[in-house]
Design a protein around this motif. Sequence first.
Motif, short mmCIF file in Angstrom:
data_model
loop_
_atom_site.label_atom_id
_atom_site.label_comp_id
_atom_site.label_asym_id
_atom_site.label_seq_id
_atom_site.Cartn_x
_atom_site.Cartn_y
_atom_site.Cartn_z
N UNK A 112 0.81 -1.22 0.00
CA UNK A 112 0.00 0.00 0.00
C UNK A 112 0.84 1.27 0.00
N UNK A 113 2.14 1.15 0.26
CA UNK A 113 2.98 2.34 0.33
C UNK A 113 3.26 2.92 -1.05
N UNK A 114 2.97 2.16 -2.11
CA UNK A 114 3.28 2.61 -3.47
C UNK A 114 2.18 3.53 -3.98
N UNK A 115 2.25 4.79 -3.60
CA UNK A 115 1.30 5.81 -4.03
C UNK A 115 1.92 7.17 -3.80
N UNK A 116 1.37 8.18 -4.47
CA UNK A 116 1.86 9.55 -4.25
C UNK A 116 1.50 10.05 -2.86
N UNK A 117 0.28 9.78 -2.45
CA UNK A 117 -0.18 10.20 -1.13
C UNK A 117 -0.63 8.96 -0.37
N UNK A 118 -0.01 8.72 0.78
CA UNK A 118 -0.36 7.57 1.61
C UNK A 118 -0.99 8.10 2.90
N UNK A 119 -2.23 7.72 3.13
CA UNK A 119 -2.93 8.10 4.35
C UNK A 119 -2.82 6.95 5.34
N UNK A 120 -2.04 7.14 6.39
CA UNK A 120 -1.86 6.12 7.41
C UNK A 120 -2.74 6.42 8.61
N UNK A 121 -3.80 5.66 8.76
CA UNK A 121 -4.77 5.94 9.82
C UNK A 121 -4.38 5.21 11.10
N UNK A 122 -4.26 5.96 12.19
CA UNK A 122 -3.93 5.42 13.51
C UNK A 122 -2.64 4.60 13.48
N UNK A 123 -1.58 5.26 13.06
CA UNK A 123 -0.30 4.58 12.86
C UNK A 123 0.23 3.97 14.15
N UNK A 124 -0.09 4.56 15.29
CA UNK A 124 0.46 4.02 16.53
C UNK A 124 -0.38 2.89 17.12
N UNK A 125 -1.30 2.33 16.33
CA UNK A 125 -1.98 1.10 16.74
C UNK A 125 -1.30 -0.14 16.15
N UNK A 126 -0.35 0.07 15.24
CA UNK A 126 0.41 -1.05 14.69
C UNK A 126 1.58 -1.38 15.60
N UNK A 127 2.10 -2.58 15.47
CA UNK A 127 3.24 -3.00 16.28
C UNK A 127 4.49 -2.22 15.88
N UNK A 128 5.47 -2.11 16.78
CA UNK A 128 6.72 -1.43 16.43
C UNK A 128 7.40 -2.01 15.19
N UNK A 129 7.28 -3.31 14.98
CA UNK A 129 7.89 -3.94 13.79
C UNK A 129 7.27 -3.39 12.51
N UNK A 130 5.95 -3.26 12.49
CA UNK A 130 5.29 -2.73 11.30
C UNK A 130 5.57 -1.25 11.13
N UNK A 131 5.61 -0.51 12.24
CA UNK A 131 5.96 0.91 12.16
C UNK A 131 7.33 1.09 11.53
N UNK A 132 8.27 0.22 11.89
CA UNK A 132 9.64 0.32 11.38
C UNK A 132 9.72 0.06 9.88
N UNK A 133 8.71 -0.60 9.31
CA UNK A 133 8.70 -0.84 7.86
C UNK A 133 8.60 0.46 7.08
N UNK A 134 8.18 1.54 7.76
CA UNK A 134 8.00 2.83 7.09
C UNK A 134 9.30 3.64 7.03
N UNK A 135 10.34 3.23 7.77
CA UNK A 135 11.53 4.07 7.90
C UNK A 135 12.21 4.34 6.57
N UNK A 136 12.54 3.29 5.82
CA UNK A 136 13.21 3.47 4.53
C UNK A 136 12.31 4.20 3.54
#
Length: 329
Positions: A112-136
């Motif tokens: 889902x990250x492959x878009x011009x605009x990514x709307x991440x709803x309630x990002x802090x409800x995901x686990x730290x591992x999934x949050x870290x997938x956004x770093x790169x």
Amino acid sequence: MTEQGQLTGSERARTLEEVLEVTTSLAAAMRTVIEGKPEVIQTALTALLAEGHLLLEDVPGVGKTMLAKTLARSVDCSVRRIQFTPDLLPSDVTGVSMFNQDLRSFEFRPGAIFANVVVGDEINRASPKTQSAMLECMEEGQVTVDGRTYTLPHPFIVMATQNPLEMEGTYPLPEAQRDRFMARLSLGYPSARSEMDMLTHHGERDPLHELRPVTDAATVSRLIAGVRSVHTSDSIRQYIVDLASATRDNSAIRLGVSPRATLHLLRAARAAAALSGRDYVLPDDVQALVVPVWAHRLILTGEALHSRRGPAEVLRSVTDRVRVPAPGF
């Protein structure tokens, strides 16, 4: 363009005119959905032109997701929404390599990250591992899966919402994750007049469904390139460095801002200048953006927290003590 790729004076003037024209249309479109929050809309547009990511933090129901979806719909580009939940996997965000029986080989299926605009709803409800997938994704505009790197589309902006940490079922964002967001916004409750207008206009229809794009991804990319040419004097750069140094040597701050934060503040100040119709940055641009760009990155000492001092208050005290460049900088 000159041989070095810099905009000429006339090209810069035309670009600034286009910035004002497009952003005025964007702001007008967004105001049809977001009632009584012009400063929030202005900061969102600043982050868009500065190639930054936006973190919207507030209690449920004040319009965080609505603001993100409004900006996304105002631009004719690819938009994806990610609902962050505790069981969301990193591969759901970045994508996964799957074996194709027909081709007898692995093929990459974008997430889902492959878009011009990514709307991440309630990002802090995901686990730290999934949050870290956004770093790169957020820092480098690319995704690496199984040793192969895939470039994300341009422009690329993540607009994430999160609930306050005291809300049930939330995970704190890691420091590295927060540092990749250019700015954090808190919408707050609307005024009585704005809430009355909302009941009047939103009670019978959803204005988001009637919103039409007023610009496209190619235009936004061109404006972003133009904003990079906004002049920033050495004294303004030094002012930003002095502010950063002051956060790293303050008794109330345990962790000051990073070099990435100084770069984000510079880019945001350039965008703010362009939105004001100027081709140069003023100290006022820097001061107006210090809190939204830096406050979410600070870690205060136990003494500061015990005395109920917040990052915004500490940053304002830092700004008051740092010398402002003199006129004629």
